[in-house]
Write an enzyme that holds these catalytic residues in place. Structure first.
Site, PDB file in Angstrom:
ATOM      1  N   CYS A 170       0.854  -1.196   0.000  1.00 25.01           N
ATOM      2  CA  CYS A 170       0.000   0.000   0.000  1.00 25.01           C
ATOM      3  C   CYS A 170       0.886   1.242   0.000  1.00 25.01           C
ATOM      4  O   CYS A 170       0.701   2.140  -0.807  1.00 25.01           O
ATOM      5  CB  CYS A 170      -0.926  -0.003   1.213  1.00 25.01           C
ATOM      6  N   ILE A 233     -12.322   5.917   3.363  1.00 19.61           N
ATOM      7  CA  ILE A 233     -12.885   5.541   4.656  1.00 19.61           C
ATOM      8  C   ILE A 233     -13.821   4.365   4.397  1.00 19.61           C
ATOM      9  O   ILE A 233     -14.753   4.474   3.588  1.00 19.61           O
ATOM     10  CB  ILE A 233     -13.671   6.702   5.290  1.00 19.61           C
TER      11      ILE A 233
END
Length: 289
Positions: A170, A233
């Site tokens: 990531c 989110i």
């Protein structure tokens, strides 16, 4: 850490809903950036209690070039356990063990850990052995000997080995920069950012790495610059984000490193201290696997 809280608010108000690999769904924005001046304090989030021990041990694990979770589990750091557990569940050896039982077996059985604790060629492998290149040693040597270079780069994104990793990187690529005041800064590009769980961890981890590299290269700390591609989110983190946004940040803590350490690979957990860390209570949330 108002920069981070502003990003949360921005994603909440301007983001769009996206389906994702985990089938949980996210509110997402693309291409966000925040800057953290380490001279103003160490950027460890205060609007919820952070797992400082886990942050330190994970970074030390990366720097060892390790890719097996046993070191982490032995130090009661369980942030990577879900990924090898999911692989174990698909094996013929799986007999219905829970994640907790799997983690305990990793700790107690070295042979089991060797077989099922491996994540593949993830961060540590790429940092220390990218097709034979020790990128950490190389970049530190380059900072010392050619600080004006625009090639002070470490990449964890090894396209040839992505399919062999339990989770593709990531936080994929970072670059160092030395200014005229002998201040060292670090710019991280993160392709995917779990804003509630992962990103606060990443901010602290790379700020710690920056501080350690600055010490062993005899430089002062500058800025940590964080660029996130898909900043999101998760749908099941919305309540937790709202709780966090209601809290006022405390003053940032101070990082203290053992000044006797001159080689980055000599750092241990005991050489890293955090002074005056005050935070709000922990906010729990499930990690998306």
């Amino acid at each position: 850490m108002k920069q981070y809280l502003h990003l949360l608010e921005h994603i909440k108000t301007s983001g769009t809903f996206k389906k994702d690999r985990t089938n949980i769904g996210t509110i997402s924005l693309f291409g966000l950036q925040a800057r953290y001046n380490l001279k103003e304090g160490f950027p460890l989030l205060t609007t919820k209690k952070m797992a400082w021990k886990a942050i330190c041990h994970e970074l030390l694990w990366f720097l060892k070039g390790d890719t097996n979770i046993k070191y982490l589990v032995d130090n009661n750091v369980n942030i990577w356990n879900e990924w090898p557990y999911e692989i174990f569940k698909k094996s013929n050896d799986y007999q219905g063990e829970s994640l907790k039982e799997f983690s305990q077996k990793i700790k107690e059985d070295s042979s089991f850990a060797q077989k099922y604790g491996e994540l593949g060629p993830v961060y540590g492998k790429q940092w220390r052995d990218f097709f034979g290149v020790d990128q950490i040693s190389q970049v530190i040597n380059d900072i010392k000997n050619n600080p004006t270079s625009r090639r002070l780069i470490v990449s964890a994104w090894n396209v040839a080995q992505i399919d062999k990793m339990a989770l593709p990187p990531c936080h994929a690529f970072f670059q160092f920069y030395v200014n005229d005041n002998n201040e060292l800064s670090l710019h991280l590009y993160q392709r995917s950012g779990d804003m509630f769980l992962g990103v606060p961890f990443n901010i602290a981890s790379y700020s710690l790495l920056l501080s350690m590299v600055a010490q062993v290269t005899n430089l002062k700390v500058g800025e940590f610059i964080h660029t996130i591609g898909d900043a999101h989110i998760y749908s099941n983190h919305i309540d937790q984000v709202n709780t966090q946004l209601e809290r006022a940040p405390y003053k940032l803590p101070k990082l203290i490193l053992n000044k006797n350490i001159k080689n980055i690979f000599d750092f241990t957990f005991e050489d890293i201290e955090l002074e005056n860390y005050i935070s709000h209570e922990t906010i729990k949330a499930k990690v998306a696997v």
